[in-house]
Design a protein around this motif. Structure first.
Motif, short mmCIF file in Angstrom:
data_model
loop_
_atom_site.label_atom_id
_atom_site.label_comp_id
_atom_site.label_asym_id
_atom_site.label_seq_id
_atom_site.Cartn_x
_atom_site.Cartn_y
_atom_site.Cartn_z
N GLY A 37 30.71 42.00 39.73
CA GLY A 37 31.32 42.39 38.47
C GLY A 37 32.75 41.94 38.26
N LYS A 38 33.35 41.27 39.23
CA LYS A 38 34.73 40.81 39.12
C LYS A 38 34.74 39.32 38.82
CE LYS A 38 36.50 44.30 42.20
NZ LYS A 38 37.05 44.60 43.51
N LEU A 39 35.62 38.93 37.92
CA LEU A 39 35.73 37.54 37.50
C LEU A 39 36.15 36.66 38.68
CD1 LEU A 39 35.60 35.55 35.11
CD2 LEU A 39 38.02 36.04 34.72
N ARG A 40 35.37 35.63 38.93
CA ARG A 40 35.64 34.68 40.00
C ARG A 40 35.45 33.27 39.44
NH1 ARG A 40 37.80 38.41 42.23
NH2 ARG A 40 37.02 39.51 44.04
N ASP A 41 35.60 32.30 40.30
CA ASP A 41 35.38 30.91 39.94
C ASP A 41 34.57 30.29 41.07
OD1 ASP A 41 35.59 28.69 38.30
OD2 ASP A 41 37.47 28.01 39.17
N ILE A 42 34.06 29.12 40.85
CA ILE A 42 33.40 28.40 41.92
C ILE A 42 34.16 27.11 42.13
CG2 ILE A 42 31.10 29.40 41.71
CD1 ILE A 42 30.28 27.13 39.94
N GLU A 43 34.11 26.59 43.34
CA GLU A 43 34.86 25.37 43.63
C GLU A 43 34.43 24.27 42.69
OE1 GLU A 43 34.68 24.30 47.73
OE2 GLU A 43 36.05 25.89 48.30
N GLY A 44 35.39 23.60 42.13
CA GLY A 44 35.12 22.53 41.19
C GLY A 44 34.98 23.00 39.75
N SER A 45 35.06 24.32 39.53
CA SER A 45 34.95 24.90 38.18
C SER A 45 33.73 24.37 37.42
CB SER A 45 36.23 24.67 37.39
OG SER A 45 37.31 25.32 38.01
N ARG A 46 32.57 24.45 38.07
CA ARG A 46 31.34 23.96 37.46
C ARG A 46 30.47 25.12 37.00
NH1 ARG A 46 31.15 21.68 42.69
NH2 ARG A 46 29.13 22.66 42.92
N GLY A 47 31.05 26.09 36.34
CA GLY A 47 30.35 27.29 35.95
C GLY A 47 29.22 27.07 34.96
N GLN A 103 34.75 33.30 49.14
CA GLN A 103 33.59 33.98 49.67
C GLN A 103 32.42 33.01 49.65
OE1 GLN A 103 33.73 37.27 46.80
NE2 GLN A 103 33.51 38.63 48.56
N SER A 104 31.69 33.01 50.71
CA SER A 104 30.46 32.22 50.75
C SER A 104 29.29 33.13 50.40
CB SER A 104 30.27 31.59 52.13
OG SER A 104 30.00 32.60 53.08
N TYR A 105 28.15 32.53 50.25
CA TYR A 105 26.93 33.28 49.97
C TYR A 105 26.68 34.32 51.06
CZ TYR A 105 21.93 34.17 49.57
OH TYR A 105 20.71 34.78 49.47
N TYR A 148 32.54 30.75 46.26
CA TYR A 148 33.08 31.61 45.22
C TYR A 148 34.54 31.89 45.53
CZ TYR A 148 28.13 31.77 44.50
OH TYR A 148 26.84 31.38 44.30
N THR A 149 35.42 31.51 44.62
CA THR A 149 36.86 31.62 44.83
C THR A 149 37.46 32.58 43.81
OG1 THR A 149 37.32 29.76 43.35
CG2 THR A 149 36.97 29.24 45.67
N GLN A 150 38.72 32.88 44.00
CA GLN A 150 39.44 33.71 43.03
C GLN A 150 39.56 32.96 41.72
OE1 GLN A 150 40.76 36.88 43.20
NE2 GLN A 150 39.49 36.96 45.02
N TYR A 151 39.65 33.70 40.62
CA TYR A 151 39.86 33.08 39.32
C TYR A 151 41.24 32.43 39.33
CZ TYR A 151 39.78 32.33 34.32
OH TYR A 151 39.78 31.75 33.08
N PRO A 152 41.34 31.12 39.07
CA PRO A 152 42.58 30.40 39.31
C PRO A 152 43.68 30.56 38.26
CG PRO A 152 40.93 28.89 38.50
CD PRO A 152 40.26 30.22 38.66
N HIS A 153 43.39 31.19 37.15
CA HIS A 153 44.38 31.27 36.08
C HIS A 153 45.04 32.65 36.05
CE1 HIS A 153 42.75 27.47 34.78
NE2 HIS A 153 41.54 28.00 34.77
N PHE A 154 46.26 32.71 35.57
CA PHE A 154 46.99 33.98 35.51
C PHE A 154 46.43 34.88 34.42
CE2 PHE A 154 50.19 31.52 37.78
CZ PHE A 154 50.46 32.39 38.81
N PHE A 155 45.94 34.29 33.34
CA PHE A 155 45.45 35.08 32.23
C PHE A 155 43.95 34.95 32.12
CE2 PHE A 155 49.77 33.69 31.17
CZ PHE A 155 50.37 34.93 31.09
N LYS A 156 43.28 36.08 31.99
CA LYS A 156 41.83 36.08 31.87
C LYS A 156 41.46 35.59 30.47
CE LYS A 156 40.79 39.77 35.07
NZ LYS A 156 40.14 41.06 35.26
N PRO A 157 40.24 35.05 30.33
CA PRO A 157 39.79 34.62 29.00
C PRO A 157 39.59 35.83 28.09
CG PRO A 157 38.09 34.27 30.67
CD PRO A 157 39.30 34.74 31.37
N SER A 158 39.50 35.56 26.82
CA SER A 158 39.34 36.65 25.85
C SER A 158 38.02 37.38 26.06
CB SER A 158 39.43 36.09 24.43
OG SER A 158 38.38 35.16 24.22
N ALA A 159 37.96 38.59 25.55
CA ALA A 159 36.79 39.45 25.77
C ALA A 159 35.50 38.85 25.21
CB ALA A 159 37.03 40.82 25.14
#
Length: 145
Positions: free
Chosen positions: A119-129, A34-36, A78-89
């Motif tokens: 409100g949904k976990l996403r990532d950004i290209e390059g994982s520069r969160g 998703q773009s801005y 903004y991309t999908q979260y790339p990992h199968f498992f979400k981080p801990s709470a």
């Protein structure tokens, strides 16, 4: 002999199903983004609501600050979260800065660098969160440099 053959087919079928699932997920992550403009439905904003941990801090109407914030947000894809498992709470509940747009959609990032779109976990290209969090923090609190 038949039991061994049946067991072998069941294992191969299961492995094939898992492989197809993993491949499909990887392709979805690679091609869905998703773009801005996709998130905001328009490229210019007249007001933005800034929040920290679901507490509204201010409504921004100043054109210079609006431009600074939108320029920062436009710079990321903004991309999908790339990992199968979400981080801990506990990692997902760190200090969260959120920008809410006129259409009700939002982009947020927490102190650990996890990005949230609506409100949904996403990532950004390059994982520069974490870099994104620090830049947004400076725009939220300009005197905190």
């Amino acid at each position: 002999m038949r039991k061994t053959w049946t067991l072998g087919l069941a294992i191969c079928g299961t492995l094939l199903f898992v492989l197809l699932f993993i491949t499909g997920r990887m392709l979805y992550i690679k091609f869905y983004h998703q773009s801005y403009a996709d998130i905001t439905d328009k490229t210019t904003q007249t007001t933005l609501v800034l929040s920290e941990n679901q507490t509204e801090l201010q409504t921004v109407t100043d054109p210079a600050l609006l431009d600074s914030i939108t320029t920062l947000l436009k710079g990321y894809t903004y991309t999908q979260y790339p990992h199968f498992f979400k981080p801990s709470a506990d990692k997902l509940t760190a200090n969260l800065l959120t920008v809410t747009f006129e259409n009700g959609n939002s982009i947020g990032v927490n102190a650990d660098g996890y990005v949230f779109v609506n409100g949904k976990l996403r990532d950004i290209e390059g994982s520069r969160g974490q870099e994104f969090y620090h830049k947004l923090y400076v725009l939220f609190y300009p005197n905190a440099k």
